[in-house]
Design a protein around this motif. Structure first.
Motif, short mmCIF file in Angstrom:
data_model
loop_
_atom_site.label_atom_id
_atom_site.label_comp_id
_atom_site.label_asym_id
_atom_site.label_seq_id
_atom_site.Cartn_x
_atom_site.Cartn_y
_atom_site.Cartn_z
N SER A 79 0.82 -1.22 0.00
CA SER A 79 0.00 0.00 0.00
C SER A 79 0.85 1.27 0.00
CB SER A 79 -0.91 0.02 1.24
OG SER A 79 -0.14 0.22 2.41
N ARG A 80 0.28 2.34 -0.46
CA ARG A 80 0.93 3.66 -0.46
C ARG A 80 1.29 4.08 0.95
NH1 ARG A 80 -1.14 8.09 1.17
NH2 ARG A 80 -3.24 7.26 1.13
N ARG A 81 0.39 3.84 1.90
CA ARG A 81 0.65 4.23 3.30
C ARG A 81 1.85 3.49 3.88
NH1 ARG A 81 -4.43 4.98 7.04
NH2 ARG A 81 -2.77 5.77 8.36
N HIS A 82 2.01 2.22 3.53
CA HIS A 82 3.17 1.48 4.04
C HIS A 82 4.46 2.02 3.44
CE1 HIS A 82 5.97 -2.07 4.18
NE2 HIS A 82 5.78 -1.75 5.45
N VAL A 83 4.44 2.35 2.17
CA VAL A 83 5.63 2.92 1.53
C VAL A 83 6.01 4.24 2.22
CG1 VAL A 83 6.53 3.93 -0.61
CG2 VAL A 83 5.24 1.78 -0.68
N GLU A 84 5.04 5.07 2.52
CA GLU A 84 5.31 6.33 3.23
C GLU A 84 5.88 6.06 4.62
OE1 GLU A 84 1.58 8.38 3.13
OE2 GLU A 84 1.72 8.78 0.97
N HIS A 85 5.35 5.06 5.31
CA HIS A 85 5.84 4.67 6.63
C HIS A 85 7.30 4.26 6.56
CE1 HIS A 85 5.66 2.73 10.62
NE2 HIS A 85 6.25 1.71 10.05
N ARG A 86 7.62 3.40 5.60
CA ARG A 86 9.02 2.95 5.42
C ARG A 86 9.94 4.11 5.11
NH1 ARG A 86 7.60 -1.14 1.42
NH2 ARG A 86 9.00 0.06 0.13
N GLU A 87 9.48 5.04 4.27
CA GLU A 87 10.31 6.19 3.91
C GLU A 87 10.63 7.06 5.12
OE1 GLU A 87 8.04 8.00 0.76
OE2 GLU A 87 8.89 6.66 -0.76
N ARG A 88 9.72 7.17 6.06
CA ARG A 88 9.96 7.96 7.28
C ARG A 88 11.02 7.31 8.17
NH1 ARG A 88 5.87 11.20 9.55
NH2 ARG A 88 7.51 11.78 11.01
N LEU A 89 11.07 5.98 8.17
CA LEU A 89 12.02 5.26 9.03
C LEU A 89 13.35 4.96 8.35
CD1 LEU A 89 9.56 2.77 10.75
CD2 LEU A 89 10.54 4.87 11.70
N HIS A 90 13.37 4.99 7.03
CA HIS A 90 14.57 4.61 6.28
C HIS A 90 15.84 5.39 6.66
CE1 HIS A 90 16.80 2.66 3.12
NE2 HIS A 90 17.26 3.84 2.77
N PRO A 91 15.78 6.68 6.92
CA PRO A 91 17.02 7.41 7.25
C PRO A 91 17.72 6.90 8.51
CG PRO A 91 15.26 8.95 6.69
CD PRO A 91 14.64 7.58 6.79
N TYR A 92 17.05 6.16 9.34
CA TYR A 92 17.63 5.66 10.59
C TYR A 92 18.26 4.29 10.44
CZ TYR A 92 14.80 9.47 12.20
OH TYR A 92 14.25 10.72 12.36
#
Length: 120
Positions: free
Chosen positions: A75-88
């Motif tokens: 889902s689009r929402r999961h992709v956005e969630h992953r993008e928020r956490l990816h920098p860490y």
């Protein structure tokens, strides 16, 4: 007591967080967690920090079944969630599983370790 029916579909993520970003990662994870737990097929999720490995976290989430988790995963929402956490993240892995049994302590259990030992 063991569950009589098959349990939920469980996802466990092992996430290595970049040194020095652990506290910020925990805050962001909590801030964006609703994008997972608000999905109608999600049964809950947990964030745990390893006591044995520096900067390692485990994220466990339970789902009604694998098909509904895969629906969420793309889902689009999961992709956005992953993008928020990816920098860490500096690394990680995902394991999926089916819960086959669940044991609970039940009411009226021993109050102390000594009482528990005496019940053998």
């Amino acid at each position: 007591m063991a569950a009589a029916t098959a349990g939920p579909f469980r996802v466990m993520l092992r996430m290595q967080v970049k040194p020095g970003l652990e506290q910020e990662f925990e805050q962001v994870w909590q801030a964006v967690g609703d994008s997972v737990t608000s999905h109608p097929a999600n049964l809950g999720q947990w964030l745990s920090r390893s006591l044995d490995e520096e900067g390692v976290y485990y994220i466990v989430s339970d789902w009604v079944d694998e098909a509904r988790f895969r629906e969420f995963e793309t889902s689009r929402r999961h992709v956005e969630h992953r993008e928020r956490l990816h920098p860490y993240r500096s690394g990680g892995a995902m394991t999926t599983m089916s819960v086959v049994a669940h044991l609970t302590s039940g009411p009226g259990g021993p109050a102390t370790h000594e009482e528990w030992e005496a019940r053998r």
